[in-house]
Design a protein around this motif. Structure first.
Motif, PDB file in Angstrom:
ATOM      1  N   TYR A 270       0.819  -1.222   0.000  1.00  0.00           N
ATOM      2  CA  TYR A 270       0.000   0.000   0.000  1.00  0.00           C
ATOM      3  C   TYR A 270       0.846   1.262   0.000  1.00  0.00           C
ATOM      4  CZ  TYR A 270      -4.001  -3.007   1.065  1.00  0.00           C
ATOM      5  OH  TYR A 270      -4.964  -3.960   1.028  1.00  0.00           O
ATOM      6  N   LYS A 271       1.799   1.327   0.932  1.00  0.00           N
ATOM      7  CA  LYS A 271       2.574   2.554   1.051  1.00  0.00           C
ATOM      8  C   LYS A 271       3.416   2.789  -0.205  1.00  0.00           C
ATOM      9  CE  LYS A 271       5.856   5.074   3.791  1.00  0.00           C
ATOM     10  NZ  LYS A 271       6.841   5.327   2.760  1.00  0.00           N
ATOM     11  N   ARG A 272       3.970   1.700  -0.733  1.00  0.00           N
ATOM     12  CA  ARG A 272       4.790   1.842  -1.947  1.00  0.00           C
ATOM     13  C   ARG A 272       3.937   2.228  -3.142  1.00  0.00           C
ATOM     14  NH1 ARG A 272       9.058  -3.216  -1.331  1.00  0.00           N
ATOM     15  NH2 ARG A 272       9.186  -3.015   0.935  1.00  0.00           N
ATOM     16  N   ARG A 336      -0.599  12.834   2.432  1.00  0.00           N
ATOM     17  CA  ARG A 336      -1.036  12.518   3.798  1.00  0.00           C
ATOM     18  C   ARG A 336      -1.294  11.034   3.957  1.00  0.00           C
ATOM     19  NH1 ARG A 336      -5.053  16.889   6.322  1.00  0.00           N
ATOM     20  NH2 ARG A 336      -4.819  15.379   7.999  1.00  0.00           N
ATOM     21  N   LEU A 337      -1.872  10.444   2.915  1.00  0.00           N
ATOM     22  CA  LEU A 337      -2.144   9.000   2.951  1.00  0.00           C
ATOM     23  C   LEU A 337      -0.835   8.232   3.092  1.00  0.00           C
ATOM     24  CD1 LEU A 337      -4.417   6.921   2.693  1.00  0.00           C
ATOM     25  CD2 LEU A 337      -4.005   6.886   0.239  1.00  0.00           C
ATOM     26  N   GLU A 338       0.173   8.663   2.324  1.00  0.00           N
ATOM     27  CA  GLU A 338       1.474   7.987   2.361  1.00  0.00           C
ATOM     28  C   GLU A 338       2.065   8.049   3.764  1.00  0.00           C
ATOM     29  OE1 GLU A 338       4.282   9.616  -0.339  1.00  0.00           O
ATOM     30  OE2 GLU A 338       5.816   8.142   0.191  1.00  0.00           O
ATOM     31  N   ASP A 339       1.980   9.252   4.379  1.00  0.00           N
ATOM     32  CA  ASP A 339       2.513   9.399   5.730  1.00  0.00           C
ATOM     33  C   ASP A 339       1.785   8.481   6.698  1.00  0.00           C
ATOM     34  OD1 ASP A 339       4.238  11.217   4.774  1.00  0.00           O
ATOM     35  OD2 ASP A 339       3.102  12.980   5.422  1.00  0.00           O
ATOM     36  N   ARG A 340       0.450   8.421   6.535  1.00  0.00           N
ATOM     37  CA  ARG A 340      -0.327   7.634   7.482  1.00  0.00           C
ATOM     38  C   ARG A 340      -0.024   6.143   7.314  1.00  0.00           C
ATOM     39  NH1 ARG A 340      -6.484   7.982   7.745  1.00  0.00           N
ATOM     40  NH2 ARG A 340      -6.146  10.125   7.075  1.00  0.00           N
ATOM     41  N   LEU A 341       0.191   5.693   6.063  1.00  0.00           N
ATOM     42  CA  LEU A 341       0.449   4.277   5.827  1.00  0.00           C
ATOM     43  C   LEU A 341       1.857   3.877   6.266  1.00  0.00           C
ATOM     44  CD1 LEU A 341      -1.225   3.759   2.350  1.00  0.00           C
ATOM     45  CD2 LEU A 341      -1.987   2.884   4.548  1.00  0.00           C
ATOM     46  N   GLY A 342       2.707   4.882   6.517  1.00  0.00           N
ATOM     47  CA  GLY A 342       4.093   4.573   6.860  1.00  0.00           C
ATOM     48  C   GLY A 342       4.357   4.472   8.351  1.00  0.00           C
ATOM     49  N   VAL A 343       3.265   4.424   9.169  1.00  0.00           N
ATOM     50  CA  VAL A 343       3.481   4.481  10.629  1.00  0.00           C
ATOM     51  C   VAL A 343       4.361   3.363  11.139  1.00  0.00           C
ATOM     52  CG1 VAL A 343       1.433   5.765  11.297  1.00  0.00           C
ATOM     53  CG2 VAL A 343       1.291   3.296  10.994  1.00  0.00           C
TER      54      VAL A 343
ATOM     55  N   PHE B  97      14.745 -13.213  10.206  1.00  0.00           N
ATOM     56  CA  PHE B  97      13.511 -13.024  10.990  1.00  0.00           C
ATOM     57  C   PHE B  97      12.236 -13.071  10.147  1.00  0.00           C
ATOM     58  CE2 PHE B  97      16.539  -9.440  12.198  1.00  0.00           C
ATOM     59  CZ  PHE B  97      17.436 -10.281  12.831  1.00  0.00           C
ATOM     60  N   HIS B  98      12.185 -12.235   9.088  1.00  0.00           N
ATOM     61  CA  HIS B  98      10.987 -12.148   8.237  1.00  0.00           C
ATOM     62  C   HIS B  98       9.718 -11.905   9.042  1.00  0.00           C
ATOM     63  CE1 HIS B  98      13.579 -13.119   5.063  1.00  0.00           C
ATOM     64  NE2 HIS B  98      13.500 -14.437   5.101  1.00  0.00           N
ATOM     65  N   LEU B  99       9.803 -10.978   9.990  1.00  0.00           N
ATOM     66  CA  LEU B  99       8.571 -10.562  10.663  1.00  0.00           C
ATOM     67  C   LEU B  99       7.729  -9.787   9.657  1.00  0.00           C
ATOM     68  CD1 LEU B  99       9.823  -9.405  14.166  1.00  0.00           C
ATOM     69  CD2 LEU B  99       8.750 -11.564  13.531  1.00  0.00           C
ATOM     70  N   PHE B 100       6.427  -9.715   9.928  1.00  0.00           N
ATOM     71  CA  PHE B 100       5.554  -8.947   9.035  1.00  0.00           C
ATOM     72  C   PHE B 100       5.621  -7.484   9.464  1.00  0.00           C
ATOM     73  CE2 PHE B 100       3.196 -13.165   9.438  1.00  0.00           C
ATOM     74  CZ  PHE B 100       3.890 -13.729   8.381  1.00  0.00           C
ATOM     75  N   PRO B 101       6.270  -6.637   8.660  1.00  0.00           N
ATOM     76  CA  PRO B 101       6.592  -5.286   9.138  1.00  0.00           C
ATOM     77  C   PRO B 101       5.362  -4.396   9.340  1.00  0.00           C
ATOM     78  CG  PRO B 101       7.141  -5.509   6.814  1.00  0.00           C
ATOM     79  CD  PRO B 101       6.781  -6.880   7.304  1.00  0.00           C
ATOM     80  N   HIS B 102       4.257  -4.746   8.668  1.00  0.00           N
ATOM     81  CA  HIS B 102       3.079  -3.887   8.751  1.00  0.00           C
ATOM     82  C   HIS B 102       2.181  -4.251   9.924  1.00  0.00           C
ATOM     83  CE1 HIS B 102       1.984  -7.519   6.731  1.00  0.00           C
ATOM     84  NE2 HIS B 102       0.712  -7.198   6.653  1.00  0.00           N
ATOM     85  N   MET B 103       2.610  -5.238  10.728  1.00  0.00           N
ATOM     86  CA  MET B 103       1.803  -5.650  11.871  1.00  0.00           C
ATOM     87  C   MET B 103       2.578  -5.416  13.155  1.00  0.00           C
ATOM     88  SD  MET B 103       0.367  -9.297  10.604  1.00  0.00           S
ATOM     89  CE  MET B 103      -0.859  -9.449   9.308  1.00  0.00           C
ATOM     90  N   THR B 104       1.845  -5.159  14.239  1.00  0.00           N
ATOM     91  CA  THR B 104       2.506  -5.030  15.538  1.00  0.00           C
ATOM     92  C   THR B 104       3.046  -6.387  15.945  1.00  0.00           C
ATOM     93  OG1 THR B 104       0.490  -5.551  16.738  1.00  0.00           O
ATOM     94  CG2 THR B 104       0.884  -3.222  16.258  1.00  0.00           C
ATOM     95  N   VAL B 105       3.872  -6.368  16.974  1.00  0.00           N
ATOM     96  CA  VAL B 105       4.447  -7.609  17.497  1.00  0.00           C
ATOM     97  C   VAL B 105       3.333  -8.599  17.842  1.00  0.00           C
ATOM     98  CG1 VAL B 105       5.588  -8.531  19.547  1.00  0.00           C
ATOM     99  CG2 VAL B 105       6.617  -6.618  18.294  1.00  0.00           C
ATOM    100  N   LEU B 106       2.319  -8.111  18.548  1.00  0.00           N
ATOM    101  CA  LEU B 106       1.219  -8.994  18.952  1.00  0.00           C
ATOM    102  C   LEU B 106       0.524  -9.580  17.721  1.00  0.00           C
ATOM    103  CD1 LEU B 106      -0.490 -10.146  21.264  1.00  0.00           C
ATOM    104  CD2 LEU B 106      -1.967  -8.143  21.055  1.00  0.00           C
TER     105      LEU B 106
END
Lengths: 347, 252
Positions: A270-272, A336-343, B97-106
């Protein structure tokens, strides 16, 4: 008698003639004309003088026509004043010309000719730039309505093409050769030919094959098919840019290919996707102008029509400003969307 | 529990795994060492079918991995669902590791129970919190992986694999990508897991760790096992095999 009677006669004549001349001048200079000149005659003389091109004299005659007494017919006076107003207008003496018109209106308040003349005088007195501004104000509602159509086309395409594009992208990376080839061909076709040609084909080329589409439908289909091809390539690139380890680790906990795609791979794109897709959507706003060629009235077409009617270049400037406002809103939203998706990124 | 029978894997001309046989019993801890490119990782990846084998057979609890036998007795590729079920029973920890970067640890740790086992949000959460507690990262549950140290990431990856309650854990060089000062915390986690009786197959370059933990050590070179036995024998000064001697001399 030596003198000739002719001489004496002349002398007497001179003696007599001088007071007569004085009397004559006196009458002209000091005494008001006892009886006003005949208005009919003045009007007739003025009209004839116009035919001879002697406008000064004609104007003089027309202005000599005096207002009618109570009970008299106002027709001649109105005609004369109107003629005078026209001559004065052509000489750009707007003030006096307007005075002629108000003379008429004070007598006949509903006189249409005089009113129109006054409007023309007003228009002539306003500077060019003010006229342009007035045009812009007059046509703004038309342009805004057409902007609504542009936005509608953009929003529908923004809804349809990403979904279709994702489908095409997934098909393109399929391990089944038939599917991959089919979608490769789709992208090849729609990226390799002009959008304008595609729109023509859908609108003018399909009816002979028995498919007749309304301009709006044809426009939506054309834009949707074309943009989905571009978005598919962007999405494919984004999916393939995700680290291979992501698919492996998803599989390692037992996910299927589709679960991994849906939960792990695609969300990471999404972010990319935002910057290149944002670019595409901004191009889309401008590309909607192309549908004006298949009988759709959107912003560009409306602006073009008004421009052709008014030759007011500022209508095009106005359209440009509307396009800029739209693209700026899009640019800002995508940022703004890009910033939000990059959290989730550590920067 | 796991049986490898004369397994072969080729990459073009290269034979990465060359007729390898191995049998692992429940609760056994086996460490594979050897130089890079010797086929250790490939062997591990074939066990959960991330790599297809070219010949041989792998049996998990008596069932062949990745293939079924058709009516004519020929091996056929299994259905994806069967392969996924198999993988869900084998935990794997990767070097990177290959953690899923878009998800929190939990969410990373919950993902398996939630999506694969479909246990529901609450049950998955309970499992995930339990596993995070075991690796000592409860306080990081809401952080994203990018904000963790390498050691913490690897511990989360271990918790993620454990959340599936696997019958065996495969570790593919779990500490190779870590800064030296972070290696200890990951090894401690693996040690604790070993004490619980987990069956483990570990590829590593940490020799001390191999010696302490392993029931059996395998030295792999050019796709073959050139030593298989007790760690004490491998590291004994009597070791005569020139390849092993050279390798150990370099590493220790």
């Amino acid at each position: 008698m030596t003198s000739r009677p002719g001489n004496s006669c002349l002398r007497h004549g001179a003696l007599l003639g001088a007071p007569c001349l004085i009397l004559l001048f006196g009458t002209f200079l000091f005494a008001a004309p006892a009886a006003p000149e005949d208005p009919y005659a003045l009007l007739a003389q003025g009209t004839r003088l116009i035919e001879d091109g002697r406008l000064d004299e004609a104007l003089e005659r027309f202005q000599k026509v005096s207002p009618p007494e109570a009970g008299e017919d106002a027709g001649v006076f109105v005609r004369a004043r109107m003629e005078a107003a026209k001559i004065l207008f052509s000489r750009q003496d707007y003030e006096t010309s307007a005075k002629m018109c108000t003379d008429i209106l004070s007598l006949l308040p509903d006189n249409l000719e005089a009113k129109n003349m006054l409007t023309r005088i007003q228009a002539a007195q306003t500077p060019e730039w003010l006229k342009f501004l007035k045009d812009m104000q007059t046509y703004l509602p038309t342009l805004l309505k057409a902007t609504g159509m542009t936005l509608l086309l953009v929003l529908i395409t923004m809804l349809v093409s990403p979904l279709l594009g994702l489908l095409i992208a997934l098909g393109r990376i399929s391990r089944i050769n038939m599917i991959a080839s089919f979608f490769w061909g789709y992208i090849w076709l729609f990226r390799g030919t002009p959008l304008l040609l595609q729109l023509f084909f859908i609108y003018y080329g399909l009816p002979p094959l028995g498919i007749t589409l309304k301009p709006f439908t044809a426009a939506v289909i054309g834009l949707g098919l074309n943009y989905s091809a571009y978005l598919a390539e962007i999405m494919r690139g984004a999916i393939e840019s995700i680290d291979k380890g992501q698919m492996e680790s998803a599989k390692a906990i037992g996910m299927t290919y589709w679960q991994a795609m849906r939960r792990i791979i695609i969300p990471q794109t999404y972010k990319r996707l935002v910057p290149p897709v944002g670019n595409e959507f901004i191009a889309l706003i401008k590309d909607t102008a192309l549908v004006s060629t298949i009988a759709m009235v959107e912003l560009m077409r409306a602006a073009d029509q008004i421009f052709n009617a008014t030759f007011n270049i500022f209508i095009l400037v106005q359209a440009a400003i509307i396009y800029l406002i739209l693209t700026s809103i899009f640019t800002l939203s995508f940022k703004r969307l890009e910033d939000r998706l990059g959290v989730y990124e550590n920067r | 529990m796991i049986e490898l029978k004369s397994v072969v894997k080729r990459f073009g001309d290269l034979t990465a795994v060359d007729h390898v046989s191995l049998s692992i019993k429940k609760g056994e801890k086996i460490v594979i060492i050897g130089p890079s490119g010797s086929g250790k990782s490939t062997l591990l990846r074939m066990i959960n079918f991330l790599e297809k084998m070219d010949a041989g057979q792998i049996l998990l609890e008596g069932k062949p991995v990745g293939y079924r036998t058709d009516k004519q007795g020929r091996p056929q590729l299994d259905k994806p669902a069967v392969i996924c079920k198999l993988r869900s029973e084998i935990g794997m920890v990767f070097q990177h590791f290959h953690l899923f970067p878009h998800m929190t640890v939990l969410a990373n740790v919950m993902e398996g129970p939630l999506t694969v086992k479909k246990l529901g949000r609450e049950a998955s959460r309970t499992i995930a919190l339990d596993q995070l507690g075991k690796v000592g990262l409860l306080d990081k549950q809401d952080a994203y992986p990018a904000f963790l140290s390498g050691g913490q990431k690897q511990r989360v990856a271990i918790a993620r694999a454990l959340a599936m309650q696997p019958m065996i854990m495969l570790f593919d060089e779990p500490t190779s990508a870590l800064d030296p000062e972070l290696v200890g915390e990951v090894l401690n986690t693996i040690h604790a897991l070993a004490e619980e009786g987990m069956t483990m197959l570990i590829v590593t370059h940490q020799m001390g760790f191999a010696r302490e933990l392993a029931d059996r050590v395998i030295f792999m070179d050019n796709g073959r096992f050139i030593f298989e036995g007790h760690p004490a024998d491998l590291f004994s000064p009597d070791m005569e095999h020139p390849r092993i001697k050279a390798f150990l001399a370099k590493i220790l």
